[in-house]
Design an enzyme around this catalytic site. Structure first.
Site, PDB file in Angstrom:
ATOM      1  N   SER A   1       0.376   1.458   7.385  1.00 36.18           N
ATOM      2  CA  SER A   1       1.804   1.350   7.712  1.00 36.18           C
ATOM      3  C   SER A   1       2.569   0.727   6.549  1.00 36.18           C
ATOM      4  O   SER A   1       2.261  -0.386   6.138  1.00 36.18           O
ATOM      5  CB  SER A   1       1.998   0.485   8.966  1.00 36.18           C
ATOM      6  OG  SER A   1       1.221  -0.702   8.895  1.00 36.18           O
TER       7      SER A   1
ATOM      8  N   LYS B   1      -9.360  -3.207   1.703  1.00 38.79           N
ATOM      9  CA  LYS B   1      -8.741  -1.970   1.193  1.00 38.79           C
ATOM     10  C   LYS B   1      -7.730  -2.279   0.092  1.00 38.79           C
ATOM     11  O   LYS B   1      -7.492  -1.441  -0.788  1.00 38.79           O
ATOM     12  CB  LYS B   1      -8.112  -1.188   2.346  1.00 38.79           C
ATOM     13  CG  LYS B   1      -7.055  -1.948   3.148  1.00 38.79           C
ATOM     14  CD  LYS B   1      -5.655  -1.795   2.628  1.00 38.79           C
ATOM     15  CE  LYS B   1      -4.676  -2.648   3.411  1.00 38.79           C
ATOM     16  NZ  LYS B   1      -3.280  -2.480   2.955  1.00 38.79           N
TER      17      LYS B   1
ATOM     18  N   GLY C   1      -3.474  -1.751  10.124  1.00 44.04           N
ATOM     19  CA  GLY C   1      -3.510  -0.302  10.112  1.00 44.04           C
ATOM     20  C   GLY C   1      -2.615   0.267   9.030  1.00 44.04           C
ATOM     21  O   GLY C   1      -1.881  -0.462   8.357  1.00 44.04           O
TER      22      GLY C   1
ATOM     23  N   ALA D   1       6.283  -0.660   5.248  1.00 44.99           N
ATOM     24  CA  ALA D   1       7.495  -1.231   5.838  1.00 44.99           C
ATOM     25  C   ALA D   1       8.676  -0.264   5.769  1.00 44.99           C
ATOM     26  O   ALA D   1       9.417  -0.097   6.741  1.00 44.99           O
ATOM     27  CB  ALA D   1       7.844  -2.544   5.131  1.00 44.99           C
TER      28      ALA D   1
ATOM     29  N   VAL E   1       4.580  -9.839  -2.804  1.00 43.59           N
ATOM     30  CA  VAL E   1       3.192 -10.300  -2.766  1.00 43.59           C
ATOM     31  C   VAL E   1       2.243  -9.109  -2.802  1.00 43.59           C
ATOM     32  O   VAL E   1       2.432  -8.121  -2.100  1.00 43.59           O
ATOM     33  CB  VAL E   1       2.929 -11.131  -1.492  1.00 43.59           C
ATOM     34  CG1 VAL E   1       1.443 -11.449  -1.356  1.00 43.59           C
ATOM     35  CG2 VAL E   1       3.742 -12.421  -1.532  1.00 43.59           C
TER      36      VAL E   1
ATOM     37  N   ARG F   1       1.847  -1.580  -3.000  1.00 47.70           N
ATOM     38  CA  ARG F   1       1.961  -2.604  -4.053  1.00 47.70           C
ATOM     39  C   ARG F   1       0.648  -2.747  -4.812  1.00 47.70           C
ATOM     40  O   ARG F   1       0.634  -2.932  -6.037  1.00 47.70           O
ATOM     41  CB  ARG F   1       2.331  -3.947  -3.437  1.00 47.70           C
ATOM     42  CG  ARG F   1       3.667  -3.975  -2.735  1.00 47.70           C
ATOM     43  CD  ARG F   1       3.826  -5.281  -1.986  1.00 47.70           C
ATOM     44  NE  ARG F   1       4.979  -5.260  -1.102  1.00 47.70           N
ATOM     45  CZ  ARG F   1       5.211  -6.166  -0.175  1.00 47.70           C
ATOM     46  NH1 ARG F   1       4.367  -7.176  -0.028  1.00 47.70           N
ATOM     47  NH2 ARG F   1       6.280  -6.085   0.593  1.00 47.70           N
ATOM     48  N   ASN F   2      -0.456  -2.718  -4.089  1.00 56.44           N
ATOM     49  CA  ASN F   2      -1.753  -2.932  -4.730  1.00 56.44           C
ATOM     50  C   ASN F   2      -2.107  -1.774  -5.659  1.00 56.44           C
ATOM     51  O   ASN F   2      -2.659  -1.984  -6.740  1.00 56.44           O
ATOM     52  CB  ASN F   2      -2.816  -3.130  -3.655  1.00 56.44           C
ATOM     53  CG  ASN F   2      -2.582  -4.412  -2.874  1.00 56.44           C
ATOM     54  OD1 ASN F   2      -2.800  -5.504  -3.378  1.00 56.44           O
ATOM     55  ND2 ASN F   2      -2.115  -4.291  -1.639  1.00 56.44           N
TER      56      ASN F   2
ATOM     57  N   TRP G   1       7.592  -6.459   5.383  1.00 59.12           N
ATOM     58  CA  TRP G   1       6.836  -6.083   6.580  1.00 59.12           C
ATOM     59  C   TRP G   1       7.309  -6.865   7.806  1.00 59.12           C
ATOM     60  O   TRP G   1       7.479  -6.300   8.889  1.00 59.12           O
ATOM     61  CB  TRP G   1       5.346  -6.268   6.333  1.00 59.12           C
ATOM     62  CG  TRP G   1       4.452  -5.801   7.446  1.00 59.12           C
ATOM     63  CD1 TRP G   1       3.415  -6.500   8.009  1.00 59.12           C
ATOM     64  CD2 TRP G   1       4.465  -4.527   8.115  1.00 59.12           C
ATOM     65  NE1 TRP G   1       2.804  -5.747   8.986  1.00 59.12           N
ATOM     66  CE2 TRP G   1       3.429  -4.531   9.071  1.00 59.12           C
ATOM     67  CE3 TRP G   1       5.270  -3.392   8.008  1.00 59.12           C
ATOM     68  CZ2 TRP G   1       3.169  -3.445   9.914  1.00 59.12           C
ATOM     69  CZ3 TRP G   1       5.015  -2.309   8.849  1.00 59.12           C
ATOM     70  CH2 TRP G   1       3.984  -2.339   9.779  1.00 59.12           C
TER      71      TRP G   1
ATOM     72  N   ARG H   1      11.219 -19.782   6.278  1.00 67.06           N
ATOM     73  CA  ARG H   1      11.447 -21.124   5.738  1.00 67.06           C
ATOM     74  C   ARG H   1      12.633 -21.174   4.778  1.00 67.06           C
ATOM     75  O   ARG H   1      13.235 -22.221   4.585  1.00 67.06           O
ATOM     76  CB  ARG H   1      10.200 -21.601   4.974  1.00 67.06           C
ATOM     77  CG  ARG H   1       9.011 -21.956   5.842  1.00 67.06           C
ATOM     78  CD  ARG H   1       7.865 -22.416   4.949  1.00 67.06           C
ATOM     79  NE  ARG H   1       6.751 -22.970   5.693  1.00 67.06           N
ATOM     80  CZ  ARG H   1       5.758 -22.256   6.189  1.00 67.06           C
ATOM     81  NH1 ARG H   1       5.774 -20.944   6.037  1.00 67.06           N
ATOM     82  NH2 ARG H   1       4.767 -22.829   6.850  1.00 67.06           N
TER      83      ARG H   1
END
EC number: 1.1.1.94
Length: 329
Positions: free
Chosen positions: A136, A189, A134, A138, A277, A253-254, A11, A31
Site C-alpha cells: 500500500s 521487504k 501489506g 500512501a 523516512v 522510498r526504499n 502514511w 508531536r
C-alpha cells in the site's frame, strides 16, 4: 468508531483520510506543533501528503488527550524509532488499555524487536495489540485507489471483530494471527527493495530484478520461519505482495534509496533528497543481527549492510551475490 492516528507523515495522513471518508471520526495527532497548526489552518498536510483536503470528519488535534477521548482504536504511524515513545505516551495519558495497531514496519534499533513486540513490552496488560501491513502506497490510498492489506494479532477474537469494522470498498482487509510473519514480511521487504533499486539503477535488467525479488523472498521466508512464523504467510499480501510493490513501484522510498546509491551518491544525500523516512536503511543492521542470532543465511542483506558501511561498491554487491557457490534452490 472514533479512531486516533498518531503520526502525520504520508502514511499516517493517508490512513486518517481514508478512515474519515468511510464512516469513522478520526483524530490526527503529531508531536510537531508547527505541523499541527499548518494542518489546522490549511485543512491539508502540505508537508506529508500535499494535495488532499481533509473532510469534516478528520480532526487535527494539538492536544493528545483530546485526540484520545472516546477513541475505540489507536493507529501508531510514526517511524519505528518513534513507536516506543508513542506507546509510552498512551500509558502516560491513561490510554494504555485502548486497542492499538502499529502501522509502521521494521525492527527496533538496539533491541531488534518487531513493532508488536515493542507495544507488548510497553503495554503488557493490553490484550488488543496488532499490526497493519501489506502492499500500500500512501498516495494511492489518498486517491481512493483500491488496495488490500492485513490486520494481524495474536488475539484472533479481536481481529475477527475489527476486520469487518474497518473493511471498506477501497481498502480490503484480511485478518491473520501470524503476527510474526506479517511483521517480518513488512520489515525485511524494505531491505530487498534497496537491493532491487540498486540493481535497476546499475541497469542490470529485468532478469536480475526477478532474481533479486525471488531470492529476497527466500531470505524473508527463512528468517520469518526461524522466528516462529508460518511460511505460507510469505505467499500472501504481507509477504510477496508487499515485496513486489516495494521492489518495483516508482513510489517506493526504499527502491529510490537503491537507485540513488547506484548513481554513486552518498547515503546521506540520497535520504535528504527523498525527504521521508526510509525504514529499510535503519532496518538492515537489525535484520542482519537477527539472522545471525537464528543462524540464517541472508546474503542479500549482508552485502547491502557492507555497502551501507562503505565496505563495498554497488557493483561489488552484485558481483559478490553472483559469485556465490552453486547450490540447489
Amino acid at each position: 468508531m472514533k479512531i486516533t492516528v498518531i503520526g502525520a507523515g504520508s502514511w499516517g495522513t493517508a490512513l486518517a483520510l481514508h478512515f474519515s471518508q468511510h464512516g469513522n471520526r478520526v483524530s490526527l495527532w503529531t508531536r510537531n506543533a508547527d505541523q499541527v497548526r499548518q494542518m489546522q489552518e490549511a485543512r491539508e498536510n502540505k508537508r506529508g501528503l500535499p494535495g488532499f483536503s481533509f473532510p469534516e470528519t478528520l480532526e487535527v488535534c494539538a492536544d493528545l488527550a483530546e485526540a484520545l477521548k472516546d477513541s475505540g482504536l489507536v493507529l501508531i504511524v510514526t517511524s519505528v524509532a518513534g513507536l516506543r515513545s508513542s506507546a509510552e505516551l498512551l500509558k502516560q495519558y491513561g490510554a494504555g488499555h485502548l486497542p492499538v495497531l502499529a502501522a509502521c514496519k521494521g525492527f527496533e534499533q538496539d533491541t531488534g524487536l518487531l513493532t508488536f513486540q515493542v507495544l507488548k513490552e510497553v503495554l503488557p496488560d493490553n490484550k488488543k495489540i496488532g499490526v497493519l501491513s501489506g502492499p500500500s502506497f500512501a498516495q494511492e490510498l489518498a486517491k481512493q485507489l483500491p488496495c488490500a492489506v492485513v490486520l494481524a494479532s495474536e488475539n484472533q477474537e479481536w481481529i475477527e471483530e475489527l476486520v469487518p469494522q474497518l473493511n471498506t470498498t477501497v481498502m480490503r482487509l484480511y485478518g491473520s494471527t501470524d503476527v510474526i510473519g506479517v511483521a517480518v514480511g513488512g520489515s525485511v521487504k524494505n531491505v530487498m527493495a534497496i537491493a532491487t533499486g540498486l540493481s535497476d539503477g546499475l541497469e542490470y535488467g529485468l532478469n536480475a530484478r526477478a532474481a533479486l525479488v525471488t531470492r529476497g523472498l527466500a531470505e524473508i521466508t527463512r528468517l520469518a520461519s526461524a522466528m516462529g512464523a508460518q511460511p505460507k504467510t510469505m505467499m500472501g499480501l504481507a509477504g510477496i505482495g508487499d515485496l513486489i510493490l516495494t521492489c518495483t513501484g516508482a513510489l517506493s522510498r526504499n527502491r529510490r534509496v537503491g537507485l540513488g546509491l547506484a548513481e554513486g551518491k552518498e547515503l546521506h544525500q540520497v535520504l535528504v533528497e527523498i525527504g521521508h523516512v526510509s525504514e529499510g536503511v535503519s532496518t538492515i543492521e537489525e535484520v542482519f543481527n537477527t539472522a545471525c542470532k537464528y543462524q540464517i543465511d541472508m546474503p542479500i542483506t549482508q552485502t547491502l549492510l557492507q555497502l551501507i558501511r562503505k565496505e563495498m561498491t554497488p557493483q561489488q554487491v552484485v558481483e559478490r551475490l553472483m559469485e556465490r557457490s552453486a547450490r540447489f534452490e
